[in-house]
Design an enzyme around this catalytic site. Structure first.
Site, PDB file in Angstrom:
ATOM      1  N   ARG A  85       0.827  -1.197   0.000  1.00  0.00           N
ATOM      2  CA  ARG A  85       0.000   0.000   0.000  1.00  0.00           C
ATOM      3  C   ARG A  85       0.870   1.259   0.000  1.00  0.00           C
ATOM      4  NH1 ARG A  85      -4.536   0.868   4.595  1.00  0.00           N
ATOM      5  NH2 ARG A  85      -2.657   1.115   5.888  1.00  0.00           N
ATOM      6  N   LYS A 186      -2.474   6.804   1.189  1.00  0.00           N
ATOM      7  CA  LYS A 186      -2.389   7.172   2.608  1.00  0.00           C
ATOM      8  C   LYS A 186      -1.408   8.329   2.705  1.00  0.00           C
ATOM      9  CE  LYS A 186      -2.268   4.963   7.171  1.00  0.00           C
ATOM     10  NZ  LYS A 186      -3.660   5.275   7.544  1.00  0.00           N
ATOM     11  N   GLU A 222     -16.321   6.243   3.894  1.00  0.00           N
ATOM     12  CA  GLU A 222     -15.614   5.727   5.060  1.00  0.00           C
ATOM     13  C   GLU A 222     -15.627   6.760   6.180  1.00  0.00           C
ATOM     14  OE1 GLU A 222     -11.366   5.158   4.618  1.00  0.00           O
ATOM     15  OE2 GLU A 222     -11.284   6.612   3.010  1.00  0.00           O
TER      16      GLU A 222
END
Length: 343
Positions: A85, A186, A222
């Site tokens: 990720r 992220k 989210e």
């Protein structure tokens, strides 16, 4: 800031905060290649006032945990997924990814070096690891940096949200990330943008915000710091599918556990208008683990999926299975856990 001393730690009341531990890992990218400094003791960093990260936000980070098992050994959970990720996040921000194999080795090295700070098994606390990478080239024009610093620091933490305590949430009028933007990376900017709506939510008595899709504001995306799941009244596990939310290691793991538990899990678009289909709902992520939604307020209407004081049976079962695997107390069917050599 003084270095933390393991003998002085109150393991049962850690909270979720930073402690300056003895060691962290560092590597520097310059002249077209990565140079490993390895484990270092200095926790501060020095940048030019014109560093890329400070002005144009070239920064990505990760979060994962190390767990002290009952026999004294230490586990880390799916670090290869965090490495992947982080590579994806770096590419999205035009950064040079840190090598994935080196990422996992570095995580283990930081845990081993700070092993005295992995909280005791009986506390339920853990050692949180924060890998991050920043662009450091001094510049004024907008373009990718040619130099980067990659670091991993560690800090012992308690639960970000205490156990299975249901929490009140609200649906935000703001967007967490733009449609076709950086929602799947992220990166600091996504979180900076969520601080103001989160503050407003907390001032109003809520734990956090639930965000809707940034294009139509019809579908659940989210929470500010965790993915959403719901369990329908007929026992199906449902979680949003969206290009603007962060792919979650915890979510992918719970999807697999839900499949084994017969919950027929599915990732799909979830209309906010259909929220009352859920008998249980919650937040899931590395920091939150699993946190039940006690209530969700949307346009002055309050939904209570299960209970405002008690976690539902499906949520409890998922939570117990996930923690059981992380602490080597349940069968690790998919080889998610990696042991850290402490010798």
């Amino acid at each position: 800031m003084a270095k933390a001393v393991a003998a002085n730690m109150d393991w049962n009341h850690l909270g979720f905060q930073y402690w300056d531990l003895p060691y962290r890992y560092q590597a520097v990218y310059q002249d077209g290649e990565w140079h490993e400094d390895g484990l270092i003791e200095e926790s501060s960093m020095t940048f030019s006032e014109a560093a890329e990260d400070l002005h144009y936000g070239q920064e990505v980070f990760e979060g994962l945990k190390a767990y002290r098992c009952k026999d004294g050994s230490v586990n880390i959970f799916r670090p290869d997924m965090n490495a992947q990720r982080m590579e994806n996040s770096a590419k999205r921000l035009s950064m040079v990814p840190f090598p994935k194999d080196k990422f996992v080795e570095a995580v283990k090295a930081v845990v081993k070096a700070n092993q005295d700070f992995v909280p005791p098994y009986e506390t339920g606390a853990s050692l949180y690891l924060r890998p991050f990478m920043v662009g450091t080239e001094p510049m004024v024009g907008v373009k990718p940096s040619k130099t980067y610093v990659f670091r991993i620091f560690a800090t012992p933490v308690g639960a970000y949200i205490k156990g299975l305590t249901p929490m009140p949430y609200m649906v935000s009028d703001y967007d967490r990330a733009a449609y076709a933007g950086t929602g799947q990376a992220k990166t600091a900017g996504n979180y900076a943008g969520s601080l103001y709506p989160a503050m407003k939510a907390k001032d109003a008595g809520f734990a956090d915000c639930l965000y809707l899709d940034p294009r139509e504001h019809k579908y659940i995306d989210e929470f500010g710091g965790a993915n959403f799941y719901g369990i329908t009244k007929d026992g199906q596990f449902v979680t949003p599918k969206s290009d603007s939310i962060l792919p979650s290691v915890t979510k992918k793991s719970i999807l697999r556990i839900a499949e084994r538990q017969g919950l027929n899990p599915v990732e799909t678009q979830i209309k906010m208008a259909d929220f009352d289909q859920f008998a249980e709902a919650g937040a899931m992520g590395t920091a939150a683990v699993i946190s039940p939604v006690g209530s969700l307020t949307y346009k002055d209407k309050k939904f209570v999926p299960f209970s405002e004081t008690e976690a539902g049976p499906y949520t409890k079962k998922l939570y117990e299975e996930l923690l059981g695997i992380q602490y080597s107390e349940r069968e690790d069917f998919d080889n998610w856990v990696q042991k850290v050599d402490l010798n």
